[in-house]
Enzyme design. Structure first.
Site, short mmCIF file in Angstrom:
data_model
loop_
_atom_site.label_atom_id
_atom_site.label_comp_id
_atom_site.label_asym_id
_atom_site.label_seq_id
_atom_site.Cartn_x
_atom_site.Cartn_y
_atom_site.Cartn_z
N THR A 31 0.94 -1.07 -0.11
CA THR A 31 -0.03 -0.09 0.14
C THR A 31 0.88 1.22 -0.10
O THR A 31 2.18 1.16 -0.31
CB THR A 31 -0.90 0.10 1.20
OG1 THR A 31 -0.06 0.27 2.30
CG2 THR A 31 -1.56 -1.40 1.63
N CYS A 32 0.29 2.40 0.29
CA CYS A 32 1.29 3.69 0.17
C CYS A 32 2.11 3.66 1.37
O CYS A 32 3.24 4.40 1.42
CB CYS A 32 0.34 4.82 -0.26
SG CYS A 32 -0.93 5.17 0.95
N GLU A 95 -10.58 2.03 7.19
CA GLU A 95 -11.13 0.67 6.54
C GLU A 95 -10.29 0.33 5.29
O GLU A 95 -10.12 -0.90 5.14
CB GLU A 95 -12.44 1.22 5.99
CG GLU A 95 -13.48 1.27 6.96
CD GLU A 95 -14.18 0.18 7.66
OE1 GLU A 95 -13.68 -0.73 7.50
OE2 GLU A 95 -15.22 0.65 8.32
#
Ligand SMILES: NC(=O)c1ccc[n+]([C@@H]2O[C@H](COP(=O)([O-])OP(=O)(O)OC[C@H]3O[C@@H](n4cnc5c(N)ncnc54)[C@H](OP(=O)(O)O)[C@@H]3O)[C@@H](O)[C@H]2O)c1
Length: 400
Positions: A31-32, A95
């Site tokens: 992810t980032c 989330e």
């Protein structure tokens, strides 16, 4: 740094890890904020894993020295539970990470890179993450990086609604900013290299599409600039902003949500520029989060409750191949002896054959079920000695 560790071609990364790292299963999560590899295999293969990672990402091996964290067993399970619960996210309780973990799991499953061990681990972790979120409400009211950036702009600038706002970026992070601006009824321009993309972003997320070249050349017309792109260079340069500031009286606020940064840090030295980068925005989110510490400790309590359950399930997995093998071999012996006995009896009566067959099955199960269930229980409790003994007793060969 994160970018250097990133896998750009996921399919071929999976292929390399399964062929060369010694891992029997793996799941890649990026992810980032993180690049993570979950593996199932031998701890002795760590060097091979690093070598494979280095060759896949074009890294030098010494890049791992200061930048790699390794956890095993319970510590790794706990880490995954924290991830699915949102406790390890920049914005606690967010989330998105749960969805990203589900996607990674599905991709690994589709490519057959994960098997029974990691599938079980991830399914359980996703279930716990969902439970934590439902039971504690940790995701409710959690503030996104995008909305924190807008909130900070609002706090630093009088009457934000009346200002000229430009958003550079049309991806996920930009849509968090847009959502927050739209919710407050604030007008803004949006741009990215492809005008079509800006237009469709504006249709769904809000804002007015602006041509990229025009936007980049006209910072003098912008009061608040949000930047959220993955450009591998500074999009907002010192010279451009300096020039823009020379032809205006008012100050400008710049929020760079990009990681790596796409606004040159030097820009903050220009007079009348207020600037915040992702780390600073995240810090504010974190502060905000601390006020919800009660929620975090309830989440941790659930994780601590679930951790032994997960450990037991994973330990049980270790023993399952042996149990299966023992049942299979004994059943093969039973069928062989049954066939011999039926031949000797010359028995043709179907009902009698069925009764004898069921009798042999019942005897085998009666004898073997108790020790096998005891073996499962012992394994859940971490008794590795009994596992070794059974392996020896039944001459079971583990597949390496
Ligand atoms: N996703 C998140 O929740 C989140 C949270 C915090 C921070 N961030 C950071 O925010 C940034 C964007 O992440 P994202 O998840 O939104 O990525 P994304 O969904 O992949 O979007 C990337 C954006 O960057 C633009 N872009 C790509 N290459 C570019 C270039 N060379 N020059 C100018 N624009 C370029 C793309 O539009 P065009 O290709 O049309 O130009 C697109 O608008 C990243 O640096 C990330 O680390 C993301």
């Amino acid at each position: 740094m994160l970018e250097r560790f990133t896998f750009h071609d996921i399919d071929s990364a999976y292929d390399s890890f399964l062929r060369h790292s010694g891992l029997r299963e793996c799941v890649l999560l990026q992810t980032c904020n993180r690049v993570e590899l979950f593996g199932f295999g031998n701890r002795d293969d760590l060097e091979k894993i690093k070598k494979t990672w280095a060759s896949v990402s074009g890294l030098e091996e010494n890049a791992f020295k200061e930048n790699l964290e390794v956890s095993e067993g319970t510590e790794a399970y706990q880490h995954l539970l924290k991830l699915t619960s949102g406790l390890d996210s920049l914005v606690v309780g967010e989330e998105q990470i749960l969805g990203q973990i589900k996607e990674s799991m599905n991709a690994a499953r589709q490519l057959k890179a994960s098997g029974s061990a990691l599938n079980t681990l991830f399914e359980k972790a996703i279930r716990v993450g969902t439970r934590v979120r439902q039971a504690t409400g940790i995701s409710k009211g959690s503030i996104s990086i995008g909305s924190m950036a807008v909130k900070l702009a609002e706090e630093n600038i009088d009457d934000l609604k009346s200002k000229r706002i430009l958003l550079i970026g049309t991806g996920e992070a930009a849509s968090l900013v847009a959502k927050s601006l739209k919710k407050r009824g604030i007008d803004f321009g949006v741009t990215s290299r492809t005008f079509e993309r800006s237009k469709s972003f504006a249709d769904t997320a809000g804002g007015n599409p602006v041509k990229f070249e025009k936007a980049i050349a006209n910072f003098k017309l912008v009061d608040v600039l949000f930047v959220a792109t993955v450009a591998p260079y500074f999009l907002v340069t010192y010279d451009r902003v300096k020039e823009a500031m020379e032809s205006r009286k008012n100050g400008m606020m710049i929020m760079d949500l990009s990681n790596p940064r796409t606004v040159d840090e030097k820009v903050s030295t220009i007079k009348k520029i207020k600037m915040m980068n992702l780390d600073q925005i995240a810090e504010m989110v974190d502060k905000n989060m601390r006020t919800r510490m009660g929620v975090v400790s309830s989440a941790e309590k659930i994780i601590n409750e679930e951790l032994p359950v997960m450990e037991a399930a994973m330990k049980r997995l270790e023993v399952e191949p042996i149990v299966k093998n023992v049942f299979k071999e004994i059943d093969q012996a039973r069928v062989k002896e049954l066939k011999k006995a039926l031949q000797m009896l010359g028995e043709k009566d179907e009902q009698k054959i069925r009764i004898i067959d069921q009798l042999t099955q019942a005897i085998v199960e009666d004898i073997i079920s108790v020790p096998m269930n005891n073996l499962r229980r012992a394994s859940e409790q971490g008794d590795s000695e009994i596992l070794k003994t059974v392996t020896k007793l039944f001459d079971y060969k583990t597949k390496e």
